[in-house]
Design an enzyme around this catalytic site. Structure first.
Site, short mmCIF file in Angstrom:
data_model
loop_
_atom_site.label_atom_id
_atom_site.label_comp_id
_atom_site.label_asym_id
_atom_site.label_seq_id
_atom_site.Cartn_x
_atom_site.Cartn_y
_atom_site.Cartn_z
N ASP A 199 0.88 -1.17 0.00
CA ASP A 199 0.00 0.00 0.00
C ASP A 199 0.93 1.22 0.00
OD1 ASP A 199 -1.52 2.17 0.69
OD2 ASP A 199 -2.32 1.33 2.53
N LYS B 167 -3.10 12.23 -2.83
CA LYS B 167 -2.01 12.38 -1.85
C LYS B 167 -0.69 12.72 -2.53
CE LYS B 167 -3.92 8.95 1.37
NZ LYS B 167 -4.56 9.70 2.44
N CYS C 296 -7.59 6.37 10.85
CA CYS C 296 -7.97 5.10 10.20
C CYS C 296 -6.93 4.02 10.46
CB CYS C 296 -8.18 5.28 8.69
SG CYS C 296 -9.47 6.45 8.28
N1 PMP Z 1 -3.41 3.57 2.90
C1 PMP Z 1 -2.81 4.51 3.62
C2 PMP Z 1 -1.49 4.19 4.26
C3 PMP Z 1 -3.37 5.77 3.76
O1 PMP Z 1 -2.76 6.71 4.48
C4 PMP Z 1 -4.62 6.03 3.12
C5 PMP Z 1 -5.29 7.39 3.24
N2 PMP Z 1 -5.26 7.96 4.49
C6 PMP Z 1 -5.21 5.02 2.38
C7 PMP Z 1 -4.58 3.81 2.28
C8 PMP Z 1 -6.53 5.20 1.70
O2 PMP Z 1 -6.44 6.15 0.70
P1 PMP Z 1 -7.77 6.69 -0.02
O3 PMP Z 1 -8.66 7.18 1.07
O4 PMP Z 1 -7.26 7.77 -0.90
O5 PMP Z 1 -8.36 5.56 -0.76
#
Ligand code: PMP
Length: 407
Positions: A196, A222, A365
């Site tokens: 990821d 991001k 999260c």
């Molecule tokens: N993986 C990581 C490590 C993240 O920091 C995030 C976003 N905070 C995500 C996945 C999910 O990204 P998105 O909400 O853009 O799908």
């Protein structure tokens, strides 16, 4: 190309229009670069049409722009072919795609190994797959300072591990995963490796072939591109062996009233009208990133991160979460999370906001990681290429005020 933060900041319209803003929440969403905005506007005003369908010139221009964006992503990741690039709506969608499509090639009892440090989007899809088909979901724990405990890797992998799915870089501690160790161990037992990359990609182009992984996921918002666009890279052979996730237009070979056949990847995984302008904008952002002097940017990001950690360590009672890179040589992304016992992260962030500082407070999260670290929430400062010492100084000064006002 000028790596100076002031010059870079000027290339971000929102930041240029708000000189008082100290934006330290790029790990949640970075600001969008002018090249991405320009590319979206240019596309929407010169080449807007649906893709993979039309034979008129405007539709061909849209096809070309969309497929050129795919080539930009392939260059950014050093992928073997643009056909290995699947456009999705974001990292979350990419991870769910693998959990469904690759997941459907797994049997009950096959193991998927994740870690306690994962973002929920690399946790929940695997729990759902476990509940759907009975995979065995195993978790690598973290150490007291939030690092992946890779000493437990082989034991946790076992003999039926089919996939190791890990964050490339933690969105809470900024720790980079030791990918070489993970890939060597996983491939030895025939398991695939998914990274990821949501927090890795904002800090420069990645080389999926050098990393040796099998899947790589990230989000456009991001890494200075538009929202609602993401990428899944997968090795061509693996993608070709996977059934589709979503069904609909654009992903088929042929449809009869009783059955359908699938298009080849990447189109097999792009059902329906894709986020075309967003892909074009992402391609422009990644082309721009490819032109940057990364060693100089990394040096500045690291210096800012060190200055922030030094300053935070002077605040009484404050607890840094994760490794202290002012005393260890460990590699980290410039993401720093901390807890001040007795002060709620939301209250801290509100005081900071009054001083034009944008920071995120909460569980980010990553509830399993925060639970392992013994906190329910924390405050996070995340640094990107447009930040400078003024942002760090403002944060440290405002934290002093927050402590006085909130205690
Ligand atoms: N993986 C990581 C490590 C993240 O920091 C995030 C976003 N905070 C995500 C996945 C999910 O990204 P998105 O909400 O853009 O799908």
């Amino acid at each position: 190309m000028n790596a100076d933060a002031t010059a870079l900041r000027a290339e971000f319209p929102l930041l240029a229009a708000a000189p008082e803003l100290h934006y330290l929440d790029s790990a949640a969403t970075s600001q969008i670069h002018r090249s991405a905005l320009d590319a979206v506007l240019h596309h929407e005003t010169t080449s807007r049409a649906n893709v993979s369908r039309g034979t008129y010139r405007l539709a061909e221009a849209a096809d070309l722009a969309y497929e050129n964006a795919r080539r930009s992503v392939a260059r950014f990741l050093n992928a073997a072919s643009a056909d290995e690039i699947v456009f999705t709506s974001g990292a979350t969608a990419s991870l769910n795609l693998v959990a469904h499509a690759f997941g459907n090639t797994l049997q009950a009892g096959d193991r998927v190994l994740i870690s306690e440090a994962e973002h929920h989007s690399n946790f929940v899809p695997w729990q759902m797959l476990r509940d759907r088909i009975g995979i065995d979901l195993a978790v690598i724990p973290v150490t007291a300072d939030g690092r992946l405990d890779l000493a437990q890797l082989s034991e946790r992998m076992g003999s039926r591990c089919r996939l190791v799915a890990l964050t490339h870089c933690s969105n809470v501690t900024g720790e980079w995963t030791d990918v070489d160790t993970v890939v060597a161990a996983a491939h030895q037992v025939g398991a695939r490796v998914l990274l990821d990359g949501a927090q890795a990609v904002p800090h420069g182009p990645q080389d999926v072939r050098a990393l040796g992984v099998d899947f790589y996921a990230f989000s456009g918002h991001k890494c200075f591109g538009p929202g609602a666009i993401g990428v899944l890279w997968g090795r061509q052979k693996l993608l070709a062996a996977m059934p589709p996730f979503l069904g609909g237009g654009g992903m088929i070979g042929e449809v009869t009233p009783t059955r359908s056949t699938w298009a080849e990847p990447p189109h097999r995984f792009e059902a329906g009208t894709p986020p075309i302008a967003q892909a074009v904008g992402l391609g422009a952002a990644l082309d721009w990133m490819l032109s940057l002097p990364w060693p100089a940017i990394h040096a500045r990001e690291k210096a800012l991160c060190q200055a922030l950690i030094e300053g935070l360590k002077r605040i009484p009672d404050l607890r840094l979460l994760g490794i202290d890179t002012t005393t260890s040589n460990s590699k980290r992304a410039p993401i720093v999370s901390f807890d001040i016992p007795g002060l709620h992260p939301h209250d801290i962030c509100q005081v900071l906001d009054a001083h034009h500082l944008a920071l995120r407070g909460g569980h980010h999260c990553a509830q399993p990681l925060l639970a392992a670290l013994g906190v329910e929430g924390c405050t996070r400062a995340s640094i990107a290429l447009y930040n400078d010492t003024a942002d760090i100084d403002a944060l440290l000064a405002a934290l002093d005020v927050a402590r006085r006002e909130l205690t």
